[in-house]
Design an enzyme around this catalytic site. Sequence first.
Site, PDB file in Angstrom:
ATOM      1  N   HIS A  18       0.835  -1.206   0.000  1.00  0.00           N
ATOM      2  CA  HIS A  18       0.000   0.000   0.000  1.00  0.00           C
ATOM      3  C   HIS A  18       0.872   1.260   0.000  1.00  0.00           C
ATOM      4  CE1 HIS A  18      -3.684   2.303   1.056  1.00  0.00           C
ATOM      5  NE2 HIS A  18      -2.814   3.094   1.671  1.00  0.00           N
ATOM      6  N   GLU A  19       1.837   1.296   0.908  1.00  0.00           N
ATOM      7  CA  GLU A  19       2.718   2.462   0.992  1.00  0.00           C
ATOM      8  C   GLU A  19       3.597   2.593  -0.241  1.00  0.00           C
ATOM      9  OE1 GLU A  19       2.430   4.759   3.208  1.00  0.00           O
ATOM     10  OE2 GLU A  19       0.873   3.637   4.272  1.00  0.00           O
ATOM     11  N   HIS A  22       1.794   4.575  -2.820  1.00  0.00           N
ATOM     12  CA  HIS A  22       1.922   6.014  -2.586  1.00  0.00           C
ATOM     13  C   HIS A  22       3.304   6.502  -3.026  1.00  0.00           C
ATOM     14  CE1 HIS A  22      -1.889   6.338  -0.614  1.00  0.00           C
ATOM     15  NE2 HIS A  22      -1.551   5.610   0.427  1.00  0.00           N
TER      16      HIS A  22
END
Length: 354
Positions: A18-19, A22
């Site tokens: 997920h990170e 980003h």
Amino acid sequence: MVYILAAILIFGVLIAVHEFGHFLAAKACGVRVNEFSIGMGPRLLHKTKGETEYSVRLLPIGGFCAMEGEEEDSDDPNALNNKGFWAKLLIFVAGAFMNFLTGFLIVLCLYAGAGGFYTADIAALNDGFPQEGENGIMVGDTIYAINGERVYLKSDVSLIMELSGSGDTLEMTVLRDGKKLTRTLTKQTYQDESGREYKAYGFSYGGIVEATPGLKLKYSWYQTIDYVRLVRLSLQMLVSGSAGVDDLSGPVGIVSTITEVGKETEAKEGFGAAMQSILFFAAMIAVNLAVMNLLPLPALDGGHVLFLLVNRIALLLVKKEIPSKYLNAVNGIGFALLMALMLFVTFHDIVKLF
């Protein structure tokens, strides 16, 4: 023990992915990333390359992407707060997109060796079925939707019918020769082999189709979309009150579930089948994280998207954005409430173990 470690690893990888979403979006949009970390807690290894410090931390439970201008406004032209609407939107949704993509890829890998897929074709009609024929239901029809809910997989039929309640009618849409036909079915009274009467809609379904490369891709997509619907249905049940606190699970509950699934499947089908079941569960969690993170709630990615849209509207209407200090305050309160909820659910999960 192996299943507990597998569950912890799943959580860690999915949060890190997920990170990483980003991170990739931030780099692509020219946003300065101060640190990208795999893991949490004390730092074990780190290396600075360009403007970003890359680190590995002790606890394998996720990671983070620290962007300039994310928490407070910065004068750096490469800060997040100084980027345009579309760049911010891309960065905010990139984490959820990566989780969704991860879930899809896991399913695709699991289906790579499949020999066939079950279908939701009408296989047989009970004797005396009142709507058999061109203007009703025919053997070979493919169930496309029930009560407006799309049927992607064979298992969807029983799930949707169960959630539709105990009524005596349902609306079914079938595919026949490429056309969608909608029929209203009513429960009838039939007799089983021993002569006992029972009420049913009077059809059975199921079939098998050979797993070509195209169908493997198609059914992987269907399974992933089906996970999205499960999240939606779960949220609807929580809002309607048909599901309660006892039905919620946090990390502890999910680890416990993964362990139980692994042990039960291993006992019946062996370790390989157990790991396959856990990977399906991991795909479902990945999609769950994607959807939940996009909910328009403070402290979640969806909350950032909501504030971004509110600011866009404010800029169009009054030519002025909402000061970031107010948005940060709302996010701070939302984060505190989210943590409180997580603690409550975690405590509840622990209590259920005893």
